[in-house]
Design a protein around this motif. Structure first.
Motif, short mmCIF file in Angstrom:
data_model
loop_
_atom_site.label_atom_id
_atom_site.label_comp_id
_atom_site.label_asym_id
_atom_site.label_seq_id
_atom_site.Cartn_x
_atom_site.Cartn_y
_atom_site.Cartn_z
N VAL A 38 0.83 -1.07 -0.11
CA VAL A 38 -0.07 -0.06 0.13
C VAL A 38 0.91 1.27 -0.05
CG1 VAL A 38 -1.68 1.24 1.15
CG2 VAL A 38 -1.78 -1.12 1.14
N ASP A 39 0.55 2.02 -0.66
CA ASP A 39 1.32 3.37 -0.95
C ASP A 39 0.98 4.25 0.26
OD1 ASP A 39 1.60 6.28 -1.54
OD2 ASP A 39 2.16 5.59 -3.50
N GLY A 40 2.09 4.67 0.90
CA GLY A 40 1.89 5.48 2.22
C GLY A 40 1.41 6.76 2.02
N VAL A 41 1.80 7.47 0.89
CA VAL A 41 1.36 8.66 0.60
C VAL A 41 -0.25 8.69 0.21
CG1 VAL A 41 1.42 10.99 -1.07
CG2 VAL A 41 3.60 9.71 -0.23
N LEU A 42 -0.57 7.90 -0.54
CA LEU A 42 -2.37 7.83 -0.77
C LEU A 42 -2.99 7.24 0.66
CD1 LEU A 42 -2.11 6.38 -4.44
CD2 LEU A 42 -2.31 8.84 -3.54
N TRP A 43 -2.16 6.28 1.52
CA TRP A 43 -2.85 5.77 2.69
C TRP A 43 -3.03 7.00 3.54
CZ3 TRP A 43 -2.29 5.43 7.84
CH2 TRP A 43 -3.08 4.64 8.41
N ARG A 44 -2.13 7.85 3.67
CA ARG A 44 -2.16 9.06 4.65
C ARG A 44 -3.18 10.00 4.20
NH1 ARG A 44 3.06 7.83 4.89
NH2 ARG A 44 3.58 9.08 3.40
N GLN A 45 -3.42 10.26 2.71
CA GLN A 45 -4.33 10.86 2.05
C GLN A 45 -5.81 10.64 2.34
OE1 GLN A 45 -1.48 12.49 -1.45
NE2 GLN A 45 -3.63 12.20 -1.92
N VAL A 46 -6.03 9.26 2.38
CA VAL A 46 -7.41 8.68 2.79
C VAL A 46 -7.40 9.07 4.22
CG1 VAL A 46 -8.51 6.43 3.10
CG2 VAL A 46 -7.20 6.85 0.90
N ALA A 47 -6.60 8.64 4.91
CA ALA A 47 -6.76 8.88 6.42
C ALA A 47 -6.88 10.29 6.84
CB ALA A 47 -5.41 8.40 7.26
N SER A 48 -6.48 11.04 5.99
CA SER A 48 -6.93 12.69 6.33
C SER A 48 -8.24 13.13 6.45
CB SER A 48 -6.02 13.77 5.51
OG SER A 48 -6.65 13.56 4.25
N VAL A 49 -8.92 12.24 5.46
CA VAL A 49 -10.66 12.53 5.54
C VAL A 49 -11.47 11.47 6.29
CG1 VAL A 49 -10.58 13.94 3.54
CG2 VAL A 49 -10.79 11.38 3.35
N GLU A 50 -10.68 10.36 6.38
CA GLU A 50 -11.56 9.27 7.02
C GLU A 50 -11.29 9.27 8.40
OE1 GLU A 50 -12.40 4.54 6.37
OE2 GLU A 50 -10.42 5.10 6.48
N ASP A 51 -10.22 9.52 9.08
CA ASP A 51 -10.13 9.66 10.61
C ASP A 51 -11.12 10.59 10.98
OD1 ASP A 51 -8.18 7.85 10.31
OD2 ASP A 51 -6.66 9.03 10.74
N PRO A 52 -11.21 12.16 10.75
CA PRO A 52 -12.28 12.81 11.24
C PRO A 52 -13.53 12.42 11.23
CG PRO A 52 -10.73 14.28 9.80
CD PRO A 52 -10.29 12.78 9.64
N PHE A 53 -13.88 11.67 10.00
CA PHE A 53 -15.27 10.85 9.83
C PHE A 53 -15.66 9.86 10.96
CE2 PHE A 53 -17.51 7.40 7.90
CZ PHE A 53 -18.70 8.03 7.55
N ASP A 54 -14.52 9.14 11.10
CA ASP A 54 -14.69 8.05 12.10
C ASP A 54 -14.81 8.54 13.49
OD1 ASP A 54 -14.49 5.96 10.34
OD2 ASP A 54 -12.59 5.52 10.70
N ARG A 55 -14.04 9.60 13.89
CA ARG A 55 -14.16 10.22 15.13
C ARG A 55 -15.66 10.68 15.24
NH1 ARG A 55 -8.98 11.80 14.28
NH2 ARG A 55 -9.46 14.07 13.33
N ALA A 56 -16.19 11.38 14.40
CA ALA A 56 -17.76 11.95 14.45
C ALA A 56 -18.62 10.76 14.45
CB ALA A 56 -18.00 12.81 13.39
N LEU A 57 -18.31 9.56 13.66
CA LEU A 57 -19.11 8.39 13.67
C LEU A 57 -19.35 7.62 15.04
CD1 LEU A 57 -20.97 6.80 11.57
CD2 LEU A 57 -18.84 5.64 11.38
N TYR A 58 -18.27 7.66 15.64
CA TYR A 58 -17.78 6.76 16.89
C TYR A 58 -18.23 7.70 18.20
CZ TYR A 58 -17.10 2.76 14.03
OH TYR A 58 -16.85 1.91 12.87
N SER A 59 -18.66 8.88 17.91
CA SER A 59 -18.60 9.89 19.22
C SER A 59 -19.79 9.53 19.85
CB SER A 59 -18.63 11.35 18.33
OG SER A 59 -19.20 12.40 19.45
#
Length: 182
Positions: A38-59
């Motif tokens: 898995v390409d680390g650059v693209l993985w981190r770009q996904v994480a930049s939008v998915e992590d805030p989404f997950d925080r709100a989802l599991y809040s």
């Protein structure tokens, strides 16, 4: 001398043959179990939008369907071609669509794009065999049960909407949702 040469060749084949076969087997097994790198650059770009989404989802603070939907970051898509044209997949993007609201539950689908690989202007930012973007899709169901935090059942793999996939760069790669977990 020819007899020594033949003995050397036969011994070499008998020793190297199993070594090569075992090495090939172990490599193939590793690839099967772990998938492609898995390409680390693209993985981190996904994480930049998915992590805030997950925080709100599991809040635990989202006490209702409306409050949860308001708290979720991400573009909303109505399923139309015009709406798909308005989305910008050149940057990391999370799209929420097919929302089904119920009294105590909500179900929706997520389309997640890494955006294109960043690079200096006018320069190629990747090697020719690397993809320029990743994308994935999954469904989520959130159920509200009284005063306890909402119950989230999700990340089940779903087919990606063709209208969104067609707007991704031609060398984009679909990744299973679990690629970006953790």
């Amino acid at each position: 001398m020819p007899r020594v040469w033949w003995i050397t060749v036969v011994c070499g084949v008998l020793i190297m043959g199993p070594v090569v076969l075992a090495g090939s087997y172990l490599w193939a097994r590793h690839q099967y179990e772990n998938g492609p790198d898995v390409d680390g650059v693209l993985w981190r770009q996904v994480a930049s939008v998915e992590d805030p989404f997950d925080r709100a989802l599991y809040s635990p603070t989202a006490g209702s369907v409306t409050a949860l939907l308001d708290a979720l970051d991400g573009d909303r898509w109505d399923g139309s071609p015009e709406g798909a044209d308005a989305l910008d997949f050149s940057r990391p993007t999370l799209v929420i669509h097919d929302i089904e609201e119920h009294t105590n539950a909500v179900a929706f689908r997520v389309f997640l794009s890494s955006g294109e690989r960043p690079g200096p202007p006018g320069q190629r930012a990747r090697l020719p065999w690397e993809s320029s973007a990743y994308f994935t899709c999954y469904g989520v169901t959130v159920t509200f049960t009284g005063s306890s935090p909402p119950s989230v059942a999700g990340a089940d793999e779903r087919a990606c909407p063709s209208l969104l996939v067609s707007r991704m760069p031609s060398d984009s790669v679909y990744m299973v949702p679990s690629t970006f977990s953790g």
